[in-house]
Design a protein around this motif. Structure first.
Motif, short mmCIF file in Angstrom:
data_model
loop_
_atom_site.label_atom_id
_atom_site.label_comp_id
_atom_site.label_asym_id
_atom_site.label_seq_id
_atom_site.Cartn_x
_atom_site.Cartn_y
_atom_site.Cartn_z
N UNK A 13 14.13 -3.60 -1.58
CA UNK A 13 13.09 -4.62 -1.55
C UNK A 13 11.77 -3.97 -1.16
N UNK A 14 10.72 -4.75 -1.16
CA UNK A 14 9.40 -4.30 -0.73
C UNK A 14 8.80 -5.38 0.16
N UNK A 15 7.88 -4.98 1.02
CA UNK A 15 7.21 -5.96 1.84
C UNK A 15 6.31 -6.83 0.98
N UNK A 16 6.12 -8.08 1.45
CA UNK A 16 5.32 -9.02 0.70
C UNK A 16 3.83 -8.80 0.88
N UNK A 17 3.05 -9.76 0.37
CA UNK A 17 1.60 -9.68 0.46
C UNK A 17 1.17 -9.58 1.92
N UNK A 18 0.26 -8.67 2.19
CA UNK A 18 -0.26 -8.43 3.53
C UNK A 18 0.83 -8.03 4.52
N UNK B 87 9.96 -9.01 -0.74
CA UNK B 87 10.00 -9.49 -2.12
C UNK B 87 10.85 -8.55 -2.96
N UNK B 88 11.33 -9.06 -4.09
CA UNK B 88 11.98 -8.21 -5.08
C UNK B 88 10.89 -7.36 -5.74
N UNK B 89 11.05 -6.06 -5.76
CA UNK B 89 9.98 -5.21 -6.30
C UNK B 89 9.85 -5.32 -7.82
N UNK B 90 8.64 -5.35 -8.27
CA UNK B 90 8.32 -5.27 -9.70
C UNK B 90 7.19 -4.26 -9.86
N UNK B 91 7.01 -3.75 -11.07
CA UNK B 91 5.94 -2.79 -11.30
C UNK B 91 4.58 -3.39 -10.97
N UNK B 92 4.42 -4.67 -11.30
CA UNK B 92 3.13 -5.33 -11.04
C UNK B 92 2.88 -5.43 -9.54
N UNK B 93 3.90 -5.81 -8.77
CA UNK B 93 3.73 -5.93 -7.33
C UNK B 93 3.49 -4.57 -6.69
N UNK C 139 0.81 1.93 1.33
CA UNK C 139 1.14 1.25 0.08
C UNK C 139 2.62 0.83 0.03
N UNK C 140 2.88 -0.29 -0.60
CA UNK C 140 4.24 -0.81 -0.69
C UNK C 140 5.14 0.14 -1.44
N UNK C 141 6.41 0.18 -1.03
CA UNK C 141 7.40 1.01 -1.70
C UNK C 141 8.77 0.31 -1.61
N UNK C 142 9.68 0.69 -2.43
CA UNK C 142 11.02 0.13 -2.40
C UNK C 142 11.77 0.73 -1.21
#
Length: 233
Positions: A154-159, A164-170, A183-186
């Motif tokens: 998973x990855x941390x959400x906004x802020x 959240x489930x990771x997507x390329x867009x996120x 920066x967010x990472x899986x």
């Protein structure tokens, strides 16, 4: 020897007797009111010194009958005002014991990443899975460390809030960051810590304060009845 005549005004005697009885009963009612409020305030003070937050405001009191009305059996009570959460929190801080699941299984303590379910209570593992669509994985604790329920991949959400489930867009979106601002990472994120039981804090000693209130009541009533005796002597 002349006869001795004793004249008694029965009506006046009855009035004085009734006045004395009323005054004594009123003294009892006022002592109950005073000692009940005294107990409430002492419990508030002790809770405020021992427990962070506003739990101390949950203490409330009532006394019957209303102030100024004499009664043969006045009563006072001090209680925790609120729902199950306030009552449970007060029990945690004022009583010895253990907090554990009724089934005897693990007690799941949510981490900040778990979020809450409304304002009234913490979210459970099942509710978290249904809300997020992510299955939690059990990780056994070793070397004295507690077991955990972990969200994998998973990855941390906004802020940096929630996961959240990771997507390329996120992953490309700068709003999605880790707790430390990087920066967010899986990754794997602990959502619940599992413990077999939790010992109550038991930091507010209620019984000594109650005994002090009983002594206060006795002293206050004695002073009030003594004043009544002087009034009618």
């Amino acid at each position: 020897m002349p006869a001795l005549e004793l004249s008694v005004d029965r009506a006046d005697l009855d009035r004085r007797s009734e006045a004395i009885i009323t005054a004594m009963l009123l003294a009892g009612t006022r002592s109950i009111h005073a000692s009940t409020k005294w107990l409430e305030r002492r419990l508030e003070d002790q809770t405020r010194r021992s427990v962070k937050g506003r739990l101390w405001r949950a203490w409330k009191s009532d006394a019957y009958p209303a102030q100024g009305r004499p009664a043969y059996a006045p009563e006072g009570q001090v209680y925790v005002n609120g729902g199950k959460r306030s009552i449970g929190a007060m029990a945690y801080w004022t009583k010895p014991g253990f907090n554990k699941k009724a089934s005897g299984e693990w007690l799941a303590i949510p981490t900040p990443e778990a979020g809450v379910l409304g304002r009234s209570r913490n979210i459970t593992p099942g509710e978290w899975e249904r809300r997020n669509g992510i299955r939690l994985e059990y990780v056994h604790g070793k070397d004295g460390k507690p077991s955990r329920l972990v969200a994998e991949h998973v990855m941390f959400g906004a802020n940096g809030i929630g996961v959240r489930v990771p997507t390329k867009k996120r992953l490309r979106n700068q709003r999605y960051i880790n707790r430390d601002g990087s920066p967010a990472r899986v990754q794997s994120v602990t959502i619940f810590v599992l413990i077999p039981f939790q010992r109550f804090a038991n930091k507010v000693a209620v019984d000594p304060i109650v005994r002090q209130a009983e002594a206060y009541l006795a002293k206050d009533y004695r002073e009030r009845t003594t004043a009544v005796g002087r009034q009618f002597s």
